[in-house]
Each structure stands twice: as C-alpha cells, then as structure tokens.
Design a protein around this motif. Sequence first.
Motif: not given
Length: 884
Positions: A543-566
């Motif tokens: 994730q090359l940016y700080e997501p708008e909802d970073s303070s939320s527990i449901l934050t939009y988290k992209e990661s290299k080992n992420g499991q969900l395919l969006e």
Amino acid sequence: MSSEKDKNINNIIDPLEIEEWVRSLEGVIQRSGRDAAKILLEVVENRAKELRVLYQPLPYSPYRNTISQHDQGIYPGDLKIEEKITAILRWNALAMVMKANKNYGGVGGHIASYASCAEIFETGFNHFFKGGDQSDLVFFQPHSSTGIYARAFLEGRLTENHLNNYRHETKEDGLSSYCHPYLMKNFWNFPTGSMGIGPLSAIYQARFLKYLENRNLYKSTKHVWGVFGDGEMDEPESLAGLSLASRENLDNLTFIINCNLQRLDGPVRGNGQIIQELESLFKGAGWNVVKVLWGSEWDKIFLMDKNHLLLKRFAETVDGKYQTLGARDGAYNLKNFFGEDPEVLKLVSTMSDEDIDKLKRGGHDFKKLYSAFKLALETKGKPTVILAKTKKGYGMGKAGESKMTAHQAKELDIEALKEFRNRFGLDMSDDQLENLDFYKPSEDSEEIKYLKKRRENLGGFIPQRKVEQISIDVPKLDDHSKFLFEDSDREYSTTTGLIRVLGNILKNKIIGPRVVPNVADEARTFGMANLFSQIGIYSPHGQLYEPEDSSSILTYKESKNGQLLEEGISEAGAVSSWVAAATSYSNHNYPMMPFYIFYSMFGFQRVGDLIWAAADQMPRGFLIGATAGRTTLSGEGLQHQDGHSQLIASTIPNLKSYDPCFANEIAIIFDEGMKRMMQECKNEFYYLTVSNEKYSHPKIDLTNKEGILKGGYLFSDNTVDGININLFGSGPIFRECIKASEILKNDFGIGTRLYSITSYSELEKDCKETKRKNMLNPNNVSKSFLENIVSNNDPIIATSDYVRAYAQLVSGYLKNKFTSLGTDGFGRSDTRANLRDFFEVDANHIVVSSLFSLLEEKKVTSDIVSKAIKSFNFQSNSDHPWNI
Ligand SMILES: Cc1ncc(C[n+]2csc(CCOP(=O)(O)OP(=O)(O)O)c2C)c(N)n1
C-alpha cells in the motif's frame, strides 16, 4: 514521405537542420550505443513536453523485427533436425484431419491453423516450455491441437490408434477436438476452444502464481505461455486483462500471437495492419512487445536498404494485400510488391523468382523465434507479447496457403500432398501419401532422440495434467456455524449468515490460509468490508498511500500478502481469477478453496462461457450468487434482477447448485461442499444463491441434512384430515409458501406439506438417473429421492424466485399434478411485496394456484377459487409480466 508533405515540412523548418539532428543522433549511437541514444531522446522528449510541444509519436514501431540480426545471438538448436521434426509433425497433423474426415465423414478438424504455428510451438517445445514438477502453464491455440497430438505421438505418449480416433471423443482412445481437460484428464490443462477465454485465463493464472508466492504459500519458477490467434484478439475477453498483467508486473507471462493475418472468413484487418494495431494496444497497456515479422532470408535485403524504402513499402501494404502476396509465387511478389517501387526492386535485383518465393515470414523462422522467446524470458517487470507474422496454411501450397478458404480446408488432393512432401523433404512414397500413413521415425532415429532429449532437458513432456489427490482437513460444522443452529429470533440475510461462516473458516489454521475470497468491487455490498483489514487486500505493491479511512478498524488495507482478491469491475476477470485458484490443485498440486461472491445477475449470464470453461477444468471452489432472486432484490430493476441463473447453472454437469432459504441450510451445504472438495478431493464445484432479505431462521432438525444436500426435505407437515396439498418452495420464496400454508389452513381448511427445496437441479439429477436405471432394469425398479419424500398423490405447487422452468426440472418425474410458479418476464424495481404480487409468487398467488389445482382435481369447487380471487382483489383480466 510524399513530396507534398516534404514541401510543407520544408516551409516550416530548414531540411539541413533536420539532417543535422539525425546525424548527431546517429553519432551518439555510434559513439555511446543505443541505450545512450534512448536516454537522449527521452530527455529531449521531456523537455519538448515541458515546452508544450505536443509531439505525438506513433504508437507502434516500423514494420520489422524488434530484434536486429546483430542482437539475435547464436541459435542453440540443431536447425536441420528441428525442421525435419516439424515437417513430420505437420504431416501427421494433416493426415489426422484428412483421415478422420475420410473414414468417418463430417467430424471436421483444421489443417491451416497448426500449419501456421508449427514453428512457434516447436520453438517452445524444444527450447522453452518447461515440464516436470515446475511445469510451465501453456495455453495452446485450439485449432492447432492436431500438432500437439502429432508431437505426443512422436514422443511415444500417444499411439497410432489414438491418432486414428481424432475427434471420436465417445471412444476410449478418442482424441479430443480441442484442448479439453475434462475429456483428456491426463493431457490437457486449459480449454481454449472458445476464443478469448484462453488469453484472459492465462493472465489470471500468471497473476495467481504471483499471489501464491507473495502470500508465501507456494513458490515456483513456472512461466505462463499463451499461443493465440490474431483473429482471437478481436474478442473483448482477450484484451480485458492486459492492463492488469502489466500493472501487476507479470513477467512470468508471455503471449505469442500467431499473426497469420487471417481468421475464419477472411483477413483479420484486410484494410489495415493487425500487427501494428496489436503493438499499439499491448504497448499502451504496458507490455513489452517483440515483433517477429521477417525470416533470416530478409536480413541481407534489410542491410542494403539504407534509405528504409523497403520499410516504407511494408508500411504502405495492408494485410489484405499481404495475404494475396502470401498466396502467390515469387514472380507475382516481384511484380506486385517489390516492383511497385523501382528502388525497392533494385534491392532484390540479384534474386530469382525462386529466391523470392523462399523469403519466409518471421514466425516460420526458428532463429528469429528463439531470440524473441529468449528476450521474453529475460524481460523483467512486465509481460511480453511476441507478434509472430506467419502464413495461414503454411506448406499447403495452392490448396490452402494464405487462401481465403484456408481455415475450412480439410483435405488436399494427391498432387497437393506431393507438393507438401517435396517442400518439406519428407521421406514418403506416393502410396504412403495416398494412404495417409502416419510417419514415425524409429526410436533410434536422430529426430526421435533429439526430440526426447530436448524434453528431458526441459523436465519432461507437456502438456500433461498430473493431479496428486492432496486432502486438506476441514473444520467441523460446529466449529464454523454453531451460531446458525442456536435458537434465535434475530433477522439477518442468508448473505450475512454465509459471510459470517466464511469469517470463521478464514480463522481456521489449516483451511483458512487456503481460502481465496474474491470480489468484483462488491465487498461492501455483501457485508465483507471487515475482511479488508482482517485478511488484507492482495496487492503486489503493498500500500503506497495512507488510506482515507486509516483510523477505522475496517480500513481499506492493501498488502503484498493480502488474501482477498479485489478484482475491480471485471466479472470476466474475477471469474478467471477464481478459476486459477480453483485449479491450483491440478496445476500446482496445491489445493486452494476460492470463494467468489458476485451479483448473481452478473454471473452465469454475463460470464457463462467462462464458467463453462471452468467446468471443463474440473475446478474446486464456491461461486456465490448474491442479491439473487428476481423479486428478492428489490428496487434495482431489470438489469440487476436475476431470475434464471439457477436454470443456467443446472446445465453444468459437475456443478452442484443450491437455492436455499435458511442460513443453516446454507451452512450445511457449504460444510459438505468444503469437505467433499478439499478433504475427499471430489471434482465438483458449488453455486449457492444468497439474498439480502432479512428474516429469522428457524432452528432446523439436523436429521434433515440428507434432504438439504439432496435438494429438499419435508420442512413441516400441516396436513388435515381432508384435503391436502404439497407446497414446494426455494430461496426466500419458501417463506411465502409458509404464509400460504397458514392461509390455506385458516381460511379454507386445507392442509399442506411444506417442502423446503434447496436445489431443483440436484433433485433432477437423482430423478433422471433413477428413471434411466429403472428403464434399463425394468424388473428391479426403485424410487427417486424425490418420490420417496413426496409419497402422496396430492397436487404440488412449486414456487421459486426463478423462471418457472427451474422448478419444472422435476415436474416430469412425479405422478402428482405439478404447477410451477416463477418469475418469468422482465424484472423491474419496486418493493419486494409489490414485485412478488406482480410476478404472482407471493402467498396469495400460491393460495389461488393451490385452490385451482385442487379444482382441476375436482377436490374443491370453482366458487372457492372465485372467493379467494375476490378476497385477494386479483383482476381476472390482468396480464402476467411474461406478456410483452
Ligand atoms: C467464442 C468463439 N467464437 C467463434 C469461434 C469459431 N472460430 C473458430 S476458429 C475461428 C477463427 C480463428 O482465427 P484466429 O484466431 O486468427 O486463428 P487462426 O487463423 O490461427 O486459426 C473462429 C471464429 C470460436 N471457436 N470461439
């Protein structure tokens, strides 16, 4: 440049100044090399942009090979033997098609496609396509399957008997028309017969390899190769994944487009140049493009072409003309191509007609192809496409080479066969030609030894589908779904119930990491937003940016080992991605459990062909059609409301599809599916429709488990001593049946048996199987599961949120009078209640249909039916929505 254009340019800038710039560029190349020249041009281009000089370079390069003769390198193979092998393969492939048609008539087959790509395949087979444990994933052009069989014959993997049974797929030794894993389970890996599916699937297979690697689950050195037709690139699916491939840096992927300039009816781009068009497209999408247009014989002509006049001729020639030139002899080409510019003609002045005839296209030149494949493998950070210019029907001579009718040509006369033999130097007598004898050199011949050695060096034969049955332990029902079997009045949708089950499964240490949740931009719609932070969204870049909802527990988290395919808004992409995960067990012996949840309307009807191709590959995984049901999805309207996916799903043999009403039924089906696919390694996959209607879910008796899985069970028996009727209901509409049962009892004194039907298609499978067995064993007949659970003669009213044909799947197997109610017609937006009234699937309509059915059976009078119609205020002259 035309002289008119020259004049205009001269009016703007002094030609000497242009000359100076060109000379200094050439000087840089000479002194510091081509990379230095590139840097210089980039700097100049950037400066030009800053100065708002809107310079728009052509999106394609000149019509010549990307790799110069100088950069080509040394060819590591034995050209003579490889050419001999290719000639034999061409012959056997041709003989296979001709024999099949001669001996059996009408089974078809194609000669021209393989003839055009034999060298492409052989370059791969002899030098690049890895076999063995780290076998590459190769997508073969389907109409060239004959060439692959011909090769397997020389490799000793197929017998002459197999070749004689080409396209006789009902025979044990029959060879499949195209690449169908289901029909040749140990051979083919990927079905490509439906144009467009191969290219998209190849991209997602390459992407899935990176996914597995980035998640630290499975590391490999596998490369994905796809050989596709230039005509095939017309398909929207062929292009749909191109930008994903470069965005995700899929340098483990190479396409080779067999640009024979023809498709089935005629030229791909008669009035243009498909190669240039594809170059622009792929380059624009961020791919590395390597053009292989001209064979080695052209090299010396290019060397003489100091003023690039030949290149200019190429640029001016459209594909329709290239095709004609390809079909004609050297003399014609001299006059009609080279002769059109006297300066170009001079370049070939020392060449005879025969020499001109022998000028090959690059896609038939092993050396040129080899250097392109090699460059593809060496290119890092992006996928490569090789655009190989070939001739359709290469070697078929007057019978087919570059002919308009080449695609359909299925036979050659004896003269053409002799021409073919002579051209490729085949050691065959006229009699052997006439008999269409297959040609197989002895085991100790240099050809067979060479071919086998090359494969040995590359790890083994391909294609080969080798499945190890690896069993994965799955948790018990109680571990993931206990909450669904507890007494509760809570109202929630089946989607919510299933997503909670999924959440629990994801936490399981064994199966959890193997789950591949996959969405096409609808995770929030289906209440899955919590998964964003819980398991992360896969992105090879992190994730090359700080997501708008970073303070939320449901934050939009992209990661290299992420499991969900969006997957974004590409159902075709999402389902291809699902297939890659669902075939991980067969392609990598690493079983995964994909779970693709989508708007059910944008599933089977939107990407039905992809799901059909998936079925061919015997996938294991779940397809979840959410927001299902034409009246259950309220407010969205005609293009969103699915009233037929269950019917389409019922046509797929290895798919088990269910439309359950209650979340606990779903949990049981999910649990069983997981166990059968992952633990018992069954080759089947599951389609479950779930909805967004909230209601409470009654506690169910687990003794009904068998019925839930087999398609239906007696949910409650409300019969009376008197008149009774059977009410079948599936999905949320079953609740309308429950309501109807109360009305029938309270207002009309009629008893009911309520059957929760979880799957009409599963019931039907059992019914038809039972009936057939009975037919063949008339002295030992048995009853179907459905007959056993409906062991009475009362009429049946079967209601679903799908078209009537869905419930009618079983109507012919019961003696009971059967009425199907469904949502035939166009969907529309309104409230659920209004829609169910409109489509006549609500409780009131079920009541009236029940009464009418009993009237037909002479169990009630017409007055009763009229009374009900009046009390519900139904209009006797109204139209049903199926009237258009
Ligand atoms: C989806 C789909 N539409 C149509 C066809 C029928 N079809 C088979 S081959 C072909 C032409 C293929 O042309 P191209 O991709 O250029 O291959 P080649 O010329 O090398 O045979 C067509 C239209 C098909 N197989 N799949």
